[in-house]
Design a protein around this motif. Structure first.
Motif, PDB file in Angstrom:
ATOM      1  N   TYR A 100       0.860  -1.188   0.000  1.00  0.00           N
ATOM      2  CA  TYR A 100       0.000   0.000   0.000  1.00  0.00           C
ATOM      3  C   TYR A 100       0.893   1.234   0.000  1.00  0.00           C
ATOM      4  O   TYR A 100       1.862   1.311   0.762  1.00  0.00           O
ATOM      5  N   PHE A 101       0.560   2.232  -0.860  1.00  0.00           N
ATOM      6  CA  PHE A 101       1.345   3.470  -0.971  1.00  0.00           C
ATOM      7  C   PHE A 101       0.421   4.684  -0.834  1.00  0.00           C
ATOM      8  O   PHE A 101      -0.757   4.642  -1.252  1.00  0.00           O
ATOM      9  N   TYR A 142       1.800  18.632 -10.652  1.00  0.00           N
ATOM     10  CA  TYR A 142       1.723  17.525 -11.615  1.00  0.00           C
ATOM     11  C   TYR A 142       2.831  16.516 -11.288  1.00  0.00           C
ATOM     12  O   TYR A 142       3.993  16.750 -11.620  1.00  0.00           O
ATOM     13  N   LEU A 143       2.442  15.422 -10.610  1.00  0.00           N
ATOM     14  CA  LEU A 143       3.409  14.397 -10.231  1.00  0.00           C
ATOM     15  C   LEU A 143       2.880  13.015 -10.620  1.00  0.00           C
ATOM     16  O   LEU A 143       1.667  12.809 -10.725  1.00  0.00           O
ATOM     17  N   HIS A 144       3.821  12.068 -10.808  1.00  0.00           N
ATOM     18  CA  HIS A 144       3.493  10.660 -11.085  1.00  0.00           C
ATOM     19  C   HIS A 144       4.139   9.778 -10.031  1.00  0.00           C
ATOM     20  O   HIS A 144       5.290  10.007  -9.642  1.00  0.00           O
ATOM     21  N   VAL A 145       3.397   8.733  -9.600  1.00  0.00           N
ATOM     22  CA  VAL A 145       4.003   7.667  -8.796  1.00  0.00           C
ATOM     23  C   VAL A 145       4.401   6.566  -9.769  1.00  0.00           C
ATOM     24  O   VAL A 145       3.566   6.038 -10.516  1.00  0.00           O
ATOM     25  N   MET A 146       5.694   6.211  -9.768  1.00  0.00           N
ATOM     26  CA  MET A 146       6.257   5.307 -10.778  1.00  0.00           C
ATOM     27  C   MET A 146       6.561   3.928 -10.183  1.00  0.00           C
ATOM     28  O   MET A 146       6.977   3.816  -9.015  1.00  0.00           O
ATOM     29  N   LYS A 147       6.362   2.913 -11.014  1.00  0.00           N
ATOM     30  CA  LYS A 147       6.844   1.556 -10.718  1.00  0.00           C
ATOM     31  C   LYS A 147       7.865   1.226 -11.791  1.00  0.00           C
ATOM     32  O   LYS A 147       7.502   1.051 -12.961  1.00  0.00           O
ATOM     33  N   ASN A 148       9.125   1.155 -11.392  1.00  0.00           N
ATOM     34  CA  ASN A 148      10.236   1.048 -12.339  1.00  0.00           C
ATOM     35  C   ASN A 148      10.154   2.245 -13.294  1.00  0.00           C
ATOM     36  O   ASN A 148      10.302   3.374 -12.856  1.00  0.00           O
ATOM     37  N   MET A 179      -2.763   0.548  -4.110  1.00  0.00           N
ATOM     38  CA  MET A 179      -1.986  -0.662  -3.801  1.00  0.00           C
ATOM     39  C   MET A 179      -1.319  -1.190  -5.068  1.00  0.00           C
ATOM     40  O   MET A 179      -1.859  -1.031  -6.167  1.00  0.00           O
ATOM     41  N   LEU A 180      -0.191  -1.847  -4.877  1.00  0.00           N
ATOM     42  CA  LEU A 180       0.561  -2.427  -5.990  1.00  0.00           C
ATOM     43  C   LEU A 180       1.037  -3.822  -5.606  1.00  0.00           C
ATOM     44  O   LEU A 180       1.346  -4.076  -4.437  1.00  0.00           O
ATOM     45  N   PHE A 187       5.604  10.694   1.777  1.00  0.00           N
ATOM     46  CA  PHE A 187       5.448   9.492   0.930  1.00  0.00           C
ATOM     47  C   PHE A 187       5.613   8.285   1.841  1.00  0.00           C
ATOM     48  O   PHE A 187       6.640   8.143   2.524  1.00  0.00           O
ATOM     49  N   SER A 188       4.594   7.362   1.849  1.00  0.00           N
ATOM     50  CA  SER A 188       4.594   6.218   2.760  1.00  0.00           C
ATOM     51  C   SER A 188       4.181   4.953   2.020  1.00  0.00           C
ATOM     52  O   SER A 188       3.484   5.008   0.989  1.00  0.00           O
ATOM     53  N   GLY A 189       4.604   3.818   2.579  1.00  0.00           N
ATOM     54  CA  GLY A 189       4.221   2.528   2.019  1.00  0.00           C
ATOM     55  C   GLY A 189       4.526   1.399   2.981  1.00  0.00           C
ATOM     56  O   GLY A 189       5.421   1.525   3.817  1.00  0.00           O
ATOM     57  N   TYR A 190       3.802   0.275   2.857  1.00  0.00           N
ATOM     58  CA  TYR A 190       4.054  -0.882   3.724  1.00  0.00           C
ATOM     59  C   TYR A 190       3.508  -2.153   3.058  1.00  0.00           C
ATOM     60  O   TYR A 190       2.628  -2.103   2.187  1.00  0.00           O
ATOM     61  N   LEU A 191       4.033  -3.282   3.506  1.00  0.00           N
ATOM     62  CA  LEU A 191       3.653  -4.591   2.975  1.00  0.00           C
ATOM     63  C   LEU A 191       2.350  -5.048   3.612  1.00  0.00           C
ATOM     64  O   LEU A 191       2.231  -5.086   4.838  1.00  0.00           O
ATOM     65  N   ILE A 192       1.390  -5.388   2.784  1.00  0.00           N
ATOM     66  CA  ILE A 192       0.114  -5.922   3.290  1.00  0.00           C
ATOM     67  C   ILE A 192       0.207  -7.433   3.465  1.00  0.00           C
ATOM     68  O   ILE A 192      -0.129  -7.967   4.518  1.00  0.00           O
ATOM     69  N   LYS A 193       0.640  -8.158   2.421  1.00  0.00           N
ATOM     70  CA  LYS A 193       0.749  -9.622   2.492  1.00  0.00           C
ATOM     71  C   LYS A 193       1.851 -10.083   1.564  1.00  0.00           C
ATOM     72  O   LYS A 193       1.896  -9.662   0.400  1.00  0.00           O
TER      73      LYS A 193
END
Length: 279
Positions: A192-193, A206-212, A235-236, A268-274
């Motif tokens: 979750y981000f 104007y911002l983007h959240v990037m995956k790679n 979530m990703l 900016f925050s994030g953590y592992l759900i499962k």
């Protein structure tokens, strides 16, 4: 006178005897079985059934043959008679030998087509209870979490800019790199981000959240006379070595994010759900 009466009677008797001899001698001689042919019925003549089916052997027996005649060859019949040959029969079971040794096993043939599944069989008898196994390892839990902030404003430029953070709130196991501004995935799973920024008045945000190198989510705010707080969360599903980071759009239009040295306006925050291994 009596002699004259007897002479004619003797002469008549002798004459008859001579005629009989002459008739016997003058009869045409036919050799036995030489030119004999089976009698064929004459459709125009009426014969007695017994004469029509007369046995040829009887005809041969009725013919005479003189003893002085030379021996003749065996008769040649126009129709061959069947000849029989005695064939000896052998009992094969008597000639059966001893059982030989078994030969080598041949190669396996090709597999046949799989048949249809049969009906389910009845339940078997319940088995005996097994022994207790060895103790297993305790359940392993996986954790990953970060929360970072920025106290400096950032204005757009002619190129894309990575949003680098200068304040660290939580960085479990240092999965977030403060120098590059990127989160590195070491534990595959679902994350979750959340991104929060403060807009600059009279400017776009104007911002983007990037995956790679792929854009996953956008945070956008139009120009306004006043500044506001803007947020984005999602979530990703990440694999090992994936990177998650924030990028400021290049300067096609003037855009910026606001912050100062006293308060933290950008987080900016994030953590592992499962973890993937637990799914």
């Amino acid at each position: 006178m009596m002699q004259t009466h007897k002479l004619p009677g003797c002469a008549v008797f002798l004459g008859v005897l001579v005629l009989l001899c002459v008739s016997v001698l003058s009869e045409t001689y036919r050799p036995p079985y030489s030119d004999w042919e089976p009698e064929r019925p004459d459709p125009q003549a009426s014969h007695h059934p017994r004469e029509y089916h007369r046995d040829p052997s009887e005809a041969r027996r009725s013919e005479c043959r003189r003893c002085c005649d030379p021996e003749e060859e065996a008769p040649q019949y126009p129709y061959p008679y069947p000849q029989y040959q005695v064939v000896p029969q052998i009992n094969i079971t008597i000639l059966k030998g001893e059982k030989g040794e078994s030969g080598e096993r041949g190669p396996y043939g090709k597999s046949g087509r799989s048949g249809q599944m049969g009906p389910r069989g009845p339940h078997g008898i319940k088995g005996a209870k097994g022994n207790m196994g060895a103790s297993g390892e305790p359940c392993k839990s996986y954790y990953a979490a970060f929360s970072v902030g920025r106290k400096k404003a950032l204005h757009s430029n002619d190129y894309y800019q990575t949003l680098v953070f200068d304040t660290q709130f939580v960085n479990l196991y240092n999965h977030f790199n403060m120098f590059t501004g990127k989160f590195y995935c070491y534990i595959p799973g679902i994350y979750y981000f959340s991104l929060n920024v403060h807009t600059w008045n009279q400017k776009e945000t104007y911002l983007h959240v990037m995956k790679n190198e792929q854009e996953m989510a956008i945070l956008y705010a139009q120009p306004s006379d006043r500044s506001i707080m803007q947020s984005q969360s999602f979530m990703l599903e990440l694999e090992q070595n994936d990177e998650v980071w924030v990028r400021l759009f290049k300067g096609e239009r003037e855009n910026a994010v606001f912050s100062d040295d006293f308060d933290t306006y950008i987080t900016f925050s994030g953590y592992l759900i499962k973890a993937k291994s637990e799914v």
